[in-house]
Design a protein around this motif. Structure first.
Motif, PDB file in Angstrom:
ATOM      1  N   ASP A  42     -13.865   8.775  10.655  1.00  0.00           N
ATOM      2  CA  ASP A  42     -13.703  10.131  10.135  1.00  0.00           C
ATOM      3  C   ASP A  42     -13.250  10.156   8.674  1.00  0.00           C
ATOM      4  OD1 ASP A  42     -11.024   9.460  10.292  1.00  0.00           O
ATOM      5  OD2 ASP A  42     -10.515  10.987  11.770  1.00  0.00           O
ATOM      6  N   GLY A  43     -13.200   8.987   8.022  1.00  0.00           N
ATOM      7  CA  GLY A  43     -12.848   8.916   6.619  1.00  0.00           C
ATOM      8  C   GLY A  43     -11.380   8.726   6.334  1.00  0.00           C
ATOM      9  N   GLY A  44     -10.562   8.727   7.355  1.00  0.00           N
ATOM     10  CA  GLY A  44      -9.137   8.507   7.166  1.00  0.00           C
ATOM     11  C   GLY A  44      -8.830   7.031   6.978  1.00  0.00           C
ATOM     12  N   ALA A  45      -7.612   6.742   6.561  1.00  0.00           N
ATOM     13  CA  ALA A  45      -7.183   5.355   6.396  1.00  0.00           C
ATOM     14  C   ALA A  45      -5.681   5.266   6.616  1.00  0.00           C
ATOM     15  CB  ALA A  45      -7.545   4.833   5.014  1.00  0.00           C
ATOM     16  N   VAL A  46      -5.266   4.098   7.074  1.00  0.00           N
ATOM     17  CA  VAL A  46      -3.841   3.812   7.223  1.00  0.00           C
ATOM     18  C   VAL A  46      -3.556   2.449   6.635  1.00  0.00           C
ATOM     19  CG1 VAL A  46      -3.484   5.234   9.280  1.00  0.00           C
ATOM     20  CG2 VAL A  46      -4.113   2.850   9.552  1.00  0.00           C
ATOM     21  N   VAL A  47      -2.328   2.272   6.165  1.00  0.00           N
ATOM     22  CA  VAL A  47      -1.841   0.987   5.691  1.00  0.00           C
ATOM     23  C   VAL A  47      -0.817   0.524   6.718  1.00  0.00           C
ATOM     24  CG1 VAL A  47      -0.506  -0.189   3.908  1.00  0.00           C
ATOM     25  CG2 VAL A  47      -2.237   1.485   3.268  1.00  0.00           C
ATOM     26  N   ILE A  48      -0.989  -0.710   7.196  1.00  0.00           N
ATOM     27  CA  ILE A  48      -0.095  -1.257   8.212  1.00  0.00           C
ATOM     28  C   ILE A  48       0.568  -2.515   7.652  1.00  0.00           C
ATOM     29  CG2 ILE A  48       0.117  -2.160  10.554  1.00  0.00           C
ATOM     30  CD1 ILE A  48      -2.568  -0.695  11.163  1.00  0.00           C
ATOM     31  N   LEU A  49       1.900  -2.479   7.535  1.00  0.00           N
ATOM     32  CA  LEU A  49       2.647  -3.676   7.187  1.00  0.00           C
ATOM     33  C   LEU A  49       2.902  -4.416   8.499  1.00  0.00           C
ATOM     34  CD1 LEU A  49       5.268  -2.266   4.654  1.00  0.00           C
ATOM     35  CD2 LEU A  49       2.938  -3.047   4.239  1.00  0.00           C
ATOM     36  N   ASP A  50       2.681  -5.738   8.533  1.00  0.00           N
ATOM     37  CA  ASP A  50       2.751  -6.470   9.798  1.00  0.00           C
ATOM     38  C   ASP A  50       4.181  -6.798  10.211  1.00  0.00           C
ATOM     39  OD1 ASP A  50       3.546  -8.870   8.559  1.00  0.00           O
ATOM     40  OD2 ASP A  50       1.557  -9.751   8.646  1.00  0.00           O
ATOM     41  N   SER A  51       4.306  -7.380  11.392  1.00  0.00           N
ATOM     42  CA  SER A  51       5.625  -7.684  11.961  1.00  0.00           C
ATOM     43  C   SER A  51       6.385  -8.720  11.144  1.00  0.00           C
ATOM     44  CB  SER A  51       5.485  -8.154  13.411  1.00  0.00           C
ATOM     45  OG  SER A  51       4.706  -9.334  13.465  1.00  0.00           O
ATOM     46  N   ASN A  52       5.698  -9.492  10.310  1.00  0.00           N
ATOM     47  CA  ASN A  52       6.344 -10.492   9.461  1.00  0.00           C
ATOM     48  C   ASN A  52       6.754  -9.939   8.097  1.00  0.00           C
ATOM     49  OD1 ASN A  52       6.052 -12.522  11.381  1.00  0.00           O
ATOM     50  ND2 ASN A  52       3.974 -12.945  10.699  1.00  0.00           N
ATOM     51  N   PHE A  53       6.516  -8.650   7.864  1.00  0.00           N
ATOM     52  CA  PHE A  53       6.851  -8.073   6.567  1.00  0.00           C
ATOM     53  C   PHE A  53       8.367  -8.116   6.336  1.00  0.00           C
ATOM     54  CE2 PHE A  53       8.485  -4.593   4.026  1.00  0.00           C
ATOM     55  CZ  PHE A  53       7.842  -4.840   2.831  1.00  0.00           C
ATOM     56  N   SER A  54       8.753  -8.443   5.101  1.00  0.00           N
ATOM     57  CA  SER A  54      10.170  -8.468   4.732  1.00  0.00           C
ATOM     58  C   SER A  54      10.311  -8.269   3.227  1.00  0.00           C
ATOM     59  CB  SER A  54      10.790  -9.808   5.125  1.00  0.00           C
ATOM     60  OG  SER A  54      12.137  -9.859   4.742  1.00  0.00           O
ATOM     61  N   LEU A  55      11.312  -7.454   2.857  1.00  0.00           N
ATOM     62  CA  LEU A  55      11.709  -7.266   1.466  1.00  0.00           C
ATOM     63  C   LEU A  55      13.198  -7.526   1.402  1.00  0.00           C
ATOM     64  CD1 LEU A  55      11.367  -6.228  -1.494  1.00  0.00           C
ATOM     65  CD2 LEU A  55      11.780  -3.931  -0.592  1.00  0.00           C
ATOM     66  N   ASP A  56      13.644  -8.253   0.384  1.00  0.00           N
ATOM     67  CA  ASP A  56      15.058  -8.612   0.282  1.00  0.00           C
ATOM     68  C   ASP A  56      15.958  -7.453  -0.123  1.00  0.00           C
ATOM     69  OD1 ASP A  56      14.237  -8.472  -2.376  1.00  0.00           O
ATOM     70  OD2 ASP A  56      15.092 -10.397  -2.942  1.00  0.00           O
ATOM     71  N   GLY A  57      15.396  -6.325  -0.480  1.00  0.00           N
ATOM     72  CA  GLY A  57      16.173  -5.147  -0.824  1.00  0.00           C
ATOM     73  C   GLY A  57      15.997  -4.752  -2.272  1.00  0.00           C
ATOM     74  N   ALA A  58      16.095  -3.460  -2.537  1.00  0.00           N
ATOM     75  CA  ALA A  58      15.989  -2.924  -3.890  1.00  0.00           C
ATOM     76  C   ALA A  58      16.184  -1.417  -3.783  1.00  0.00           C
ATOM     77  CB  ALA A  58      14.615  -3.225  -4.493  1.00  0.00           C
ATOM     78  N   PRO A  59      16.562  -0.768  -4.886  1.00  0.00           N
ATOM     79  CA  PRO A  59      16.697   0.688  -4.842  1.00  0.00           C
ATOM     80  C   PRO A  59      15.324   1.366  -4.844  1.00  0.00           C
ATOM     81  CG  PRO A  59      17.188  -0.126  -7.038  1.00  0.00           C
ATOM     82  CD  PRO A  59      16.976  -1.328  -6.157  1.00  0.00           C
ATOM     83  N   ASP A  60      15.207   2.391  -4.036  1.00  0.00           N
ATOM     84  CA  ASP A  60      14.034   3.272  -4.019  1.00  0.00           C
ATOM     85  C   ASP A  60      12.689   2.537  -3.894  1.00  0.00           C
ATOM     86  OD1 ASP A  60      12.860   5.755  -3.929  1.00  0.00           O
ATOM     87  OD2 ASP A  60      12.939   6.102  -6.082  1.00  0.00           O
ATOM     88  N   PRO A  61      12.528   1.658  -2.885  1.00  0.00           N
ATOM     89  CA  PRO A  61      11.232   0.986  -2.723  1.00  0.00           C
ATOM     90  C   PRO A  61      10.171   1.937  -2.167  1.00  0.00           C
ATOM     91  CG  PRO A  61      12.692   0.355  -0.943  1.00  0.00           C
ATOM     92  CD  PRO A  61      13.492   1.222  -1.878  1.00  0.00           C
ATOM     93  N   ARG A  62       8.984   1.825  -2.694  1.00  0.00           N
ATOM     94  CA  ARG A  62       7.839   2.661  -2.317  1.00  0.00           C
ATOM     95  C   ARG A  62       6.684   1.759  -1.902  1.00  0.00           C
ATOM     96  NH1 ARG A  62       9.440   7.890  -2.408  1.00  0.00           N
ATOM     97  NH2 ARG A  62       7.303   8.520  -2.762  1.00  0.00           N
TER      98      ARG A  62
END
Length: 131
Positions: free
Chosen positions: A53-73
């Protein structure tokens, strides 16, 4: 990188309100793996799933990790340049599976990178080349 099963992708899309009723309606996802940037550690994979139908999603996987930061987008970019107009919203969690709906105003085919971006300092925290 471990890819999600078609059944999980279909379930995820159905859960967030897309009309995908079968695996046949979901195109093969494009995927990438995050590398840290700006002295941050960002790991894990990302998939972009488009529906019939033309839609889309972004999926971060179960192994995703960020060490931290202010205001992450989460958002898109191309050739090393983050596109503010393709911002998908705040990072929901520093780790784990996350799903972001791509607004109709954003054409995922225009981009070749997914960013974790620090809005406060205007720097990338992680970048995944997608293909």
């Amino acid at each position: 990188m471990k890819l999600f099963s078609t059944a999980l992708i279909t379930l995820t899309i159905a859960t967030i309100g897309f009309t995908a009723a079968s695996a046949d309606e979901v195109t093969k996802p494009v995927a990438g793996t995050f590398s840290g940037a700006s002295e941050h550690i960002t790991t894990g994979g990302v998939q972009i799933v488009k529906t019939a139908d033309g839609g889309a999603v972004v999926i971060l996987d179960s192994n995703f990790s960020l060490d931290g930061a202010p205001d992450p987008r989460v958002g898109f970019g191309k050739d090393g340049v983050y596109a503010e107009a393709a911002d998908l919203g705040e990072l929901q969690n520093l780790t784990g599976v996350q799903v972001y709906i791509v607004p109709a105003s954003v054409n995922v085919d225009d981009f070749n990178e997914v960013y974790i971006w620090c809005l406060e300092f205007g720097v990338p925290l992680g970048v995944a080349q997608i293909s």
